[in-house]
Design a protein around this motif. Structure first.
Motif, short mmCIF file in Angstrom:
data_model
loop_
_atom_site.label_atom_id
_atom_site.label_comp_id
_atom_site.label_asym_id
_atom_site.label_seq_id
_atom_site.Cartn_x
_atom_site.Cartn_y
_atom_site.Cartn_z
N PRO A 1 0.81 -1.24 0.00
CA PRO A 1 0.00 0.00 0.00
C PRO A 1 0.84 1.28 0.00
O PRO A 1 0.28 2.36 -0.22
N PHE A 2 2.13 1.13 0.26
CA PHE A 2 2.95 2.33 0.43
C PHE A 2 4.17 2.36 -0.50
O PHE A 2 5.31 2.40 -0.04
N PRO A 3 3.93 2.33 -1.83
CA PRO A 3 5.06 2.49 -2.76
C PRO A 3 5.52 3.94 -2.77
O PRO A 3 4.91 4.81 -2.12
N LEU A 4 6.57 4.19 -3.53
CA LEU A 4 7.08 5.57 -3.65
C LEU A 4 6.02 6.51 -4.22
O LEU A 4 6.03 7.71 -3.97
N ASN A 5 5.08 5.95 -4.98
CA ASN A 5 3.98 6.77 -5.53
C ASN A 5 3.09 7.36 -4.43
O ASN A 5 2.34 8.29 -4.67
N ASN A 6 3.10 6.76 -3.24
CA ASN A 6 2.16 7.16 -2.21
C ASN A 6 2.76 8.21 -1.27
O ASN A 6 2.40 9.36 -1.32
N LEU A 7 3.71 7.81 -0.44
CA LEU A 7 4.34 8.72 0.53
C LEU A 7 3.31 9.42 1.43
O LEU A 7 3.25 10.66 1.48
N PRO A 8 2.51 8.64 2.15
CA PRO A 8 1.50 9.27 3.02
C PRO A 8 2.11 9.71 4.34
O PRO A 8 3.14 9.19 4.78
N TYR A 9 1.45 10.67 4.98
CA TYR A 9 1.98 11.33 6.17
C TYR A 9 1.25 10.84 7.42
O TYR A 9 0.02 10.86 7.48
N GLY A 10 2.04 10.45 8.42
CA GLY A 10 1.46 10.02 9.69
C GLY A 10 2.26 10.54 10.87
O GLY A 10 3.26 11.25 10.69
N VAL A 11 1.78 10.22 12.05
CA VAL A 11 2.49 10.54 13.29
C VAL A 11 2.68 9.23 14.04
O VAL A 11 1.72 8.48 14.23
N PHE A 12 3.91 8.94 14.43
CA PHE A 12 4.22 7.64 15.02
C PHE A 12 5.13 7.81 16.23
O PHE A 12 5.74 8.86 16.44
N SER A 13 5.19 6.76 17.01
CA SER A 13 6.19 6.71 18.08
C SER A 13 6.69 5.28 18.21
O SER A 13 6.03 4.34 17.78
N THR A 14 7.87 5.15 18.78
CA THR A 14 8.43 3.83 19.08
C THR A 14 8.94 3.89 20.51
O THR A 14 9.50 4.91 20.93
N GLY A 15 8.73 2.81 21.23
CA GLY A 15 9.23 2.74 22.61
C GLY A 15 8.73 3.92 23.43
O GLY A 15 7.55 4.26 23.41
N GLU A 16 9.66 4.58 24.11
CA GLU A 16 9.29 5.67 25.02
C GLU A 16 9.39 7.03 24.35
O GLU A 16 9.21 8.06 25.00
N GLU A 17 9.72 7.05 23.06
CA GLU A 17 9.96 8.33 22.40
C GLU A 17 8.67 9.09 22.14
O GLU A 17 7.59 8.52 22.05
N GLU A 18 8.81 10.39 21.99
CA GLU A 18 7.66 11.26 21.72
C GLU A 18 7.14 11.02 20.30
O GLU A 18 7.94 10.81 19.38
N PRO A 19 5.82 11.10 20.10
CA PRO A 19 5.28 11.00 18.75
C PRO A 19 5.81 12.12 17.85
O PRO A 19 6.01 13.25 18.30
N ARG A 20 6.07 11.77 16.59
CA ARG A 20 6.61 12.75 15.64
C ARG A 20 6.18 12.38 14.23
O ARG A 20 5.59 11.32 14.00
N CYS A 21 6.46 13.27 13.28
CA CYS A 21 5.99 13.08 11.91
C CYS A 21 6.82 12.02 11.18
O CYS A 21 8.04 11.98 11.31
N GLY A 22 6.13 11.20 10.40
CA GLY A 22 6.82 10.20 9.59
C GLY A 22 6.10 9.98 8.27
O GLY A 22 4.93 10.36 8.11
N VAL A 23 6.82 9.39 7.33
CA VAL A 23 6.27 9.08 6.00
C VAL A 23 6.39 7.58 5.77
O VAL A 23 7.47 7.01 6.00
N ALA A 24 5.31 6.94 5.33
CA ALA A 24 5.35 5.50 5.09
C ALA A 24 6.00 5.21 3.75
O ALA A 24 5.69 5.85 2.74
N ILE A 25 6.91 4.24 3.75
CA ILE A 25 7.52 3.75 2.51
C ILE A 25 7.73 2.24 2.68
O ILE A 25 8.46 1.81 3.58
N GLY A 26 7.05 1.45 1.84
CA GLY A 26 7.11 0.00 2.00
C GLY A 26 6.64 -0.39 3.40
O GLY A 26 5.62 0.10 3.87
N ASP A 27 7.43 -1.26 4.06
CA ASP A 27 7.05 -1.63 5.43
C ASP A 27 7.79 -0.80 6.46
O ASP A 27 7.87 -1.15 7.62
N LYS A 28 8.32 0.33 6.02
CA LYS A 28 9.08 1.23 6.90
C LYS A 28 8.39 2.59 7.05
O LYS A 28 7.47 2.91 6.29
N ILE A 29 8.88 3.33 8.03
CA ILE A 29 8.49 4.74 8.19
C ILE A 29 9.77 5.56 8.18
O ILE A 29 10.71 5.24 8.91
#
Lengths: 418, 418
Positions: A17-45
């Motif tokens: 769902p997230f090829p280079l054609n898409n590049l959708p914008y989300g807000v994510f966090s990992t572990g204890e870190e603060e939520p921040r802006c990210g872009v989905a690409i493949g199975d990565k952010i």
């Protein structure tokens, strides 16, 4: 447009769902870190906050991506939206010399928690699906009077409650409300017994207005789209909505998908609204293709059981585009702001299995829907999980929004117990 | 409660709207300075931002008054609201030893420009005046069916548009909209021809909620009250409002008075709602006096001419209190936030001159209202200035809100010209 290849391998799979054609914008966090802006690409952010901090994503003096919302990017305006998309495409395209510097800022989507991608300024919900309006009108007023007289002339909308918008994954609590059935002598206060979904798309306004805007200007103001489930308490609505519209029936929760798919990404999927049955007045007239060809589906999973598909339709069945809705929204001079969310209205196709609400699928509760598990539903039962998906199908690639999901928790025994 | 005397002499006059008993909160600026928080006392404003900066008003580590809104104070919660009011009372009371240190921070009201006193989070408008609902219902549906069946059981409300709320003094532009008269074949896009006022009180929510609240809890959540004019385009409304309620008809502007009169200041003026014609369900039942005895008046001044009083009524005629409205607002779990604004609904008394809208005063345009100038009005004309005032009358003192005023500018010739 064919698949645009990325050096992130997983992005090149035809069903990703997230090829280079898409590049959708989300807000994510990992572990204890603060939520921040990210872009989905493949199975990565791509961690935009981190990439910005080392100078990979810089647009002016102030940081834009270290906050848990995309409103600051929206406020920069369409020129920056385009520069950002171009920059991200350059960083992530196959063969990019930036790969070694960007790769350390990729995070596994599987390891991330998604948050609301933007601050909702105000939320407006429309009623712009003709099949939905006709179905509901037929149930309530008969086939002869199904569509209100204004329906073919203006996209009917009402203001909703921004504070009730939540991100996919948030549990939703069955509400209490004042109910009165047609045969009841008096109303009572009780848990909602006809809790429902509404399958919608949400358009996010990215640019402010101060006065009426044309349909073309409105289209340019739209930052992107999300999937949207406008949870609806049908029994509360039936008792409250005359004469001033739905209020508490729509205020429990509205769930949106975690990724904002930009208008730019959806360009190849533009399509026209259907033929007009009555000519629209000039200020609302179509001016090019402003709807999108996006397949939509709803699954329902009873608690601990497998999911069944209960509806399949497409955004292209709507009568009014988001651009027309936004243009109408400004006719009176109503100021619009970045972060305003416009729900499309329930998206129902002409066929029975294309209906975007249980109210329609079960025809007001009279025709229960049978699930693959053998169970049936008229309205939602406690523990049910609803999941909306959206897919735009390109030439060798697909674009997705991420799931828009939520589970229904039972009503509180006593809503006033502390 | 008698007049509380202040060392600011002008505050002790029996007809001064801002005695020590009041201490309303506003946002003001002088000259080129940034807008900041202030408190009205007599004909002066205490500059809270400046007083805080020298240590006269300190409540914790972070400054509260150097911003152009009172939301930060609201967010501190009711305990701080009480401490702040006590501190201000102590600083400004007759005989206070603080006078020499406070006096340099008094600004002339006449020299100040007033701004929106708070950031409106979301705006909800109710329909909770029985005389108003009966008048409107009688005009549209006949006397037998005037009140909708739900009216005596829930305070009917709809979500409005926060972005359209403006402070007193802001000019309002006559809107365009889609109109269709009962004898027209098709709708047309034209300037509103039936632009109107609605005389209301606004309650400001100061405390968040996350689940249903009782009427008592709701009352405790209210930070204060303002006067509110919900400008209304009756012809736009007539065409659009079925089935989902008013939308663009109410989105041009809503004007509020510049001073937030706190709930604490209004305590001596509490009064009961009228006798219930049908018993309310327990979660909405009255639990003590939660309305207020506040005289209200509306004047209309044609451009360049003297003002005429067109309506005089009292907030005490309402059927539902703001606390009941807020309790109802949370029944479905709708989250409420500091800065949410609740319009009372149009406040009309039982007598003809007590009606809070021209729709009612002119009985749908059929009975023109004669002004002192000899002119008459059915609806508003370009250049008309409307001014709302509110006065609570104590024992030797009065409490006011400041004017809630606005002038109607003519519609744009072409709303899409740039």
């Amino acid at each position: 447009m064919p698949l645009m290849r990325s050096w992130v391998d997983s992005a090149n799979a035809p069903d990703c769902p997230f090829p280079l054609n898409n590049l959708p914008y989300g807000v994510f966090s990992t572990g204890e870190e603060e939520p921040r802006c990210g872009v989905a690409i493949g199975d990565k952010i791509l961690d935009c906050g981190a990439a910005e901090s080392v100078g990979l994503l810089n647009f002016g003096d102030e940081p834009l991506f270290d906050v848990p919302f995309w409103n600051e990017v929206m406020e920069q305006g369409p020129e920056l939206w385009e520069r950002l998309r171009n920059r991200l495409t350059g960083l992530l395209a196959e063969g990019s010399s930036s790969r070694p510097s960007v790769e350390p800022f990729l995070v596994e989507q599987a390891a991330a928690t998604m948050h609301m991608p933007f601050l909702v300024s105000e939320y407006t919900d429309f009623y712009a699906g003709k099949h939905h309006a006709t179905n509901v009108g037929t149930m309530f007023r008969g086939a002869e009077n199904a569509l209100p007289p204004n329906w073919l002339h203006i996209p009917i909308g009402y203001n909703g409650r921004a504070s009730s918008v939540v991100v996919s994954g948030t549990d939703v609590r069955r509400p209490w409300g004042q109910l009165k059935g047609p045969n009841d002598d008096a109303p009572r206060f009780a848990p909602c017994a006809r809790f429902d979904l509404e399958l919608e798309m949400g358009a996010i306004v990215g640019k402010e207005s101060d006065g009426p805007v044309t349909v073309n200007e409105a289209d340019d103001m739209i930052f992107g789209y999300v999937l949207l489930n406008d949870w609806s308490a049908r029994d509360i609505q039936a008792w409250e909505y005359q004469p001033l519209g739905p209020f508490q029936a729509k205020a429990t929760a509205t769930t949106v998908s975690p990724w904002i798919v930009t208008r730019a990404a959806l360009e190849p999927f533009r399509c026209n609204t259907p033929a007009r049955e009555k000519e629209l007045l000039p200020h609302l007239r179509d001016n090019g293709p402003m709807l999108y060809d996006i397949d939509l589906a709803v699954t329902l999973a009873p608690e601990g059981k497998a999911a069944s598909t209960v509806a399949e339709t497409n955004y292209n069945v709507m009568y009014y585009s988001a651009a027309q809705q936004l243009a109408h929204h400004t006719t009176s001079g109503c100021p619009m702001n970045p972060g305003d969310l416009l729900g499309s209205g329930t998206i129902s196709g002409p066929e029975k299995h294309q209906r975007g609400s249980l109210l329609e699928l079960s025809w007001g509760g009279k025709e229960p829907v049978t699930l693959d598990t053998g169970e049936s539903r008229t309205f939602l039962e406690d523990g049910d999980r609803l999941t909306l998906t959206g897919t735009a199908r390109g030439d060798g690639f697909t674009l997705g929004f991420g799931e828009c999901t939520g589970r229904l928790l039972p009503a509180l025994k006593d809503p006033y117990a502390r």
